[in-house]
Design an enzyme around this catalytic site. Sequence first.
Site, PDB file in Angstrom:
ATOM      1  N   LYS A 256       0.862  -1.348   0.109  1.00 32.51           N
ATOM      2  CA  LYS A 256      -0.173  -0.006   0.153  1.00 32.51           C
ATOM      3  C   LYS A 256       0.766   1.290  -0.090  1.00 32.51           C
ATOM      4  CE  LYS A 256      -2.949   2.743   3.190  1.00 32.51           C
ATOM      5  NZ  LYS A 256      -3.984   2.754   4.286  1.00 32.51           N
ATOM      6  N   ASP A 261      -2.559  10.276   3.579  1.00 33.60           N
ATOM      7  CA  ASP A 261      -4.053   9.999   3.865  1.00 33.60           C
ATOM      8  C   ASP A 261      -4.685  10.963   4.745  1.00 33.60           C
ATOM      9  OD1 ASP A 261      -6.444   8.552   4.240  1.00 33.60           O
ATOM     10  OD2 ASP A 261      -5.459   6.941   5.234  1.00 33.60           O
ATOM     11  N   LYS A 268     -10.201  12.807   8.460  1.00 39.09           N
ATOM     12  CA  LYS A 268      -9.291  12.503   9.646  1.00 39.09           C
ATOM     13  C   LYS A 268      -9.473  13.678  10.484  1.00 39.09           C
ATOM     14  CE  LYS A 268      -6.311   8.730   8.122  1.00 39.09           C
ATOM     15  NZ  LYS A 268      -6.872   7.923   9.064  1.00 39.09           N
ATOM     16  N   ASP A 279       1.885   6.331   5.315  1.00 39.88           N
ATOM     17  CA  ASP A 279       0.893   5.703   4.988  1.00 39.88           C
ATOM     18  C   ASP A 279       1.175   4.754   3.534  1.00 39.88           C
ATOM     19  OD1 ASP A 279      -1.616   4.176   5.717  1.00 39.88           O
ATOM     20  OD2 ASP A 279      -2.937   5.655   4.416  1.00 39.88           O
ATOM     21  N   ASP A 338     -11.956   7.287   3.986  1.00 40.38           N
ATOM     22  CA  ASP A 338     -10.800   6.731   4.817  1.00 40.38           C
ATOM     23  C   ASP A 338     -10.261   5.425   4.845  1.00 40.38           C
ATOM     24  OD1 ASP A 338      -8.700   7.515   6.097  1.00 40.38           O
ATOM     25  OD2 ASP A 338      -9.594   7.611   8.132  1.00 40.38           O
ATOM     26  N   GLU A 340      -9.335   3.672   2.446  1.00 36.13           N
ATOM     27  CA  GLU A 340      -8.863   3.632   1.046  1.00 36.13           C
ATOM     28  C   GLU A 340      -7.736   2.620   0.776  1.00 36.13           C
ATOM     29  OE1 GLU A 340      -7.630   5.358   3.377  1.00 36.13           O
ATOM     30  OE2 GLU A 340      -5.373   4.983   2.926  1.00 36.13           O
ATOM     31  N   ARG A 342      -7.665  -0.490   1.298  1.00 44.85           N
ATOM     32  CA  ARG A 342      -8.221  -1.756   0.570  1.00 44.85           C
ATOM     33  C   ARG A 342      -8.460  -1.562  -0.614  1.00 44.85           C
ATOM     34  NH1 ARG A 342     -12.051  -2.088   5.672  1.00 44.85           N
ATOM     35  NH2 ARG A 342     -10.290  -1.001   6.408  1.00 44.85           N
TER      36      ARG A 342
HETATM   37  N1  BES Z   1      -3.978   4.657   6.837  1.00 46.52           N
HETATM   38  C1  BES Z   1      -5.244   4.304   7.656  1.00 46.52           C
HETATM   39  C2  BES Z   1      -4.782   3.267   8.999  1.00 46.52           C
HETATM   40  C3  BES Z   1      -3.818   3.653   9.821  1.00 46.52           C
HETATM   41  C4  BES Z   1      -4.377   4.255  11.194  1.00 46.52           C
HETATM   42  C5  BES Z   1      -2.412   3.585   9.785  1.00 46.52           C
HETATM   43  C6  BES Z   1      -3.586   4.690  12.320  1.00 46.52           C
HETATM   44  C7  BES Z   1      -1.707   3.791  11.007  1.00 46.52           C
HETATM   45  C8  BES Z   1      -2.185   4.397  12.115  1.00 46.52           C
HETATM   46  C9  BES Z   1      -6.517   3.678   7.079  1.00 46.52           C
HETATM   47  O1  BES Z   1      -6.468   4.170   5.726  1.00 46.52           O
HETATM   48  C10 BES Z   1      -7.643   4.110   7.884  1.00 46.52           C
HETATM   49  O2  BES Z   1      -7.974   5.330   7.939  1.00 46.52           O
HETATM   50  N2  BES Z   1      -8.410   3.152   8.196  1.00 46.52           N
HETATM   51  C11 BES Z   1      -9.576   3.208   8.940  1.00 46.52           C
HETATM   52  C12 BES Z   1     -10.646   2.226   8.314  1.00 46.52           C
HETATM   53  C13 BES Z   1     -12.066   2.542   8.690  1.00 46.52           C
HETATM   54  C14 BES Z   1     -12.375   3.838   8.269  1.00 46.52           C
HETATM   55  C15 BES Z   1     -12.963   1.503   8.082  1.00 46.52           C
HETATM   56  C16 BES Z   1      -9.394   3.179  10.230  1.00 46.52           C
HETATM   57  O3  BES Z   1      -8.554   2.342  10.460  1.00 46.52           O
HETATM   58  O4  BES Z   1      -9.979   3.811  11.154  1.00 46.52           O
HETATM   59 ZN    ZN Z   2      -4.587   4.741   4.830  1.00 46.27          ZN
HETATM   60 ZN    ZN Z   3      -7.487   6.050   5.366  1.00 40.40          ZN
END
Ligand code: BES
Ligand code: ZN
Ligand code: ZN
Length: 489
Positions: A256, A261, A268, A279, A338, A340, A342
């Site tokens: 990824k 992000d 966020k 990210d 967010d 994204e 996946r």
């Molecule tokens: N890049 C983030 C995941 C992340 C969070 C990595 C904190 C490192 C530290 C990812 O894209 C994300 O925001 N995921 C969300 C998914 C949710 C909206 C289903 C998450 O984990 O909150």
């Molecule tokens: Zn992300």
């Molecule tokens: Zn995200």
Amino acid sequence: METSFSTQDIFAGKHDAIILFTYADRSPVEQKFDEKFQKAVAVARDRNEFSGKPEETVLHVQRDSPRFAVIVGLGPKTGVSYGKMRKAAGMSARMLQERGAKTIAIEIPRELDAATATQAVTEGAILSLYKFTKYKTLKLEDIKRTKTLTIVSDRTGVAAKNGTDIGRSIAESVNMARDLQNTMPGEMTPAAMADAASKVAKQEKFKIKILDKKGLEKADFGGILAVGGGAVNDPRLVTMEYAPKGAKRTVAVVGKGVTFDTGGLSIKPSSSMLGMKFDMSGASAVLGIMRSVSRLKLPIRVIGIMGLAENAISGDAYRPDDVVKTKSGKTIEVQNTDAEGRIVLADSLYHATTFKPDLIIDLATLTGAALVALGDVAAAVLGTDQKSIDKLLKAGYSSGERIWQLPLWSEYEKDIDSSVADMKNMGVPKLAGTIAGAVLLKQFVGDTPWVHLDIAGVAWADPRSVYFTRKGDGGTGFGVRLVTEFLRS
Ligand code: BES
Ligand code: ZN
Ligand code: ZN
């Protein structure tokens, strides 16, 4: 920094600083030390200031060369692990760098396996001496930078020399990945990541193909295009191929690479956005793995894929409620922009299957839930190929980059059911977020054996981290050591 191997006596080598290992028991190795250092340790032992516990040190400073000697403990002789050696070498080398030592030599105890011990020590030292100072205009940090590292062993066979070369190939690949991670997101755009990959491909002489926005449009990579749609910095898809003659197995490694992000329109909160330059850590690890695999001349074909996009906000950004048509033809309902990673990986993983690999491994900072589950100590591993997962768990212990398995039972699949598309990009809020992410990825790998590493908790670190970082040096390069070790075994 230059790293080399030498069989010359460490006291005769004119190094600024030397590092000697010893054990918890008053070890006979100490009798091999120069008289002054013998005495320094003996005094420290008598005063109970030093007992040879892991990472316990005696620092001896003197007027003539070597100016500094660090004697560092490895614990009881019977319980020495290469992980302990890696850490002991790392922390003492860093301490000497901070004291201003320009040249450091480390002696490998002769009673340990030459190849593994030298590899561990070399890795620990190179990883710990890493500093990221690109944006410091006052170059004070740079003044205190060790210039040469010498690994010393009195064993003249090839094993110890090879161990040094292996450790260096791996650790320098990790540090390269860390440089990409730490570079600010305004600079480390998808195009810049692709350029970095081109440079490595040229140096290492493996094949590379880069799709830019137009190429992605022509080839219907709807997932990567949707996520990258809101950014001025266009998305890219990088495909690399290391194919040594006679290779029988193909492994695809997919990362990824979200270069920043923001969360997109499902924005966020500020405190969670900070650090989102990391990210792209999965993609930078993929490049590090490609580099180390080709440096080590491993006898397998490795396909490296980096899905690169910036998740930004503008009138062109994709929206919650949009439905994305991915490269595979399957559709994803966007419930949260967010989630994204996946969507980028859906396209990247499907693309990986077209090379008919024997195994796909992906690395992604996919879910905050991985951080909740395992903290910053281990990455989460999930997948469809238990044999490879078991092998990776083992590589986790030997490389020091630890992972822990979560289940991927079919009961979780309903969590991503969508009423308008083939699936939705979010599971049930607060329920098994890391698994929900993996369940979506699973829809894009078909029958290809597949392992997913969620590295959200370990990709970057604070100073108390176990991954050889200092404050400000952020990125850990997690995955390079783990996957390289896996591919070597
Ligand atoms: N890049 C983030 C995941 C992340 C969070 C990595 C904190 C490192 C530290 C990812 O894209 C994300 O925001 N995921 C969300 C998914 C949710 C909206 C289903 C998450 O984990 O909150
Ligand atoms: Zn992300
Ligand atoms: Zn995200």
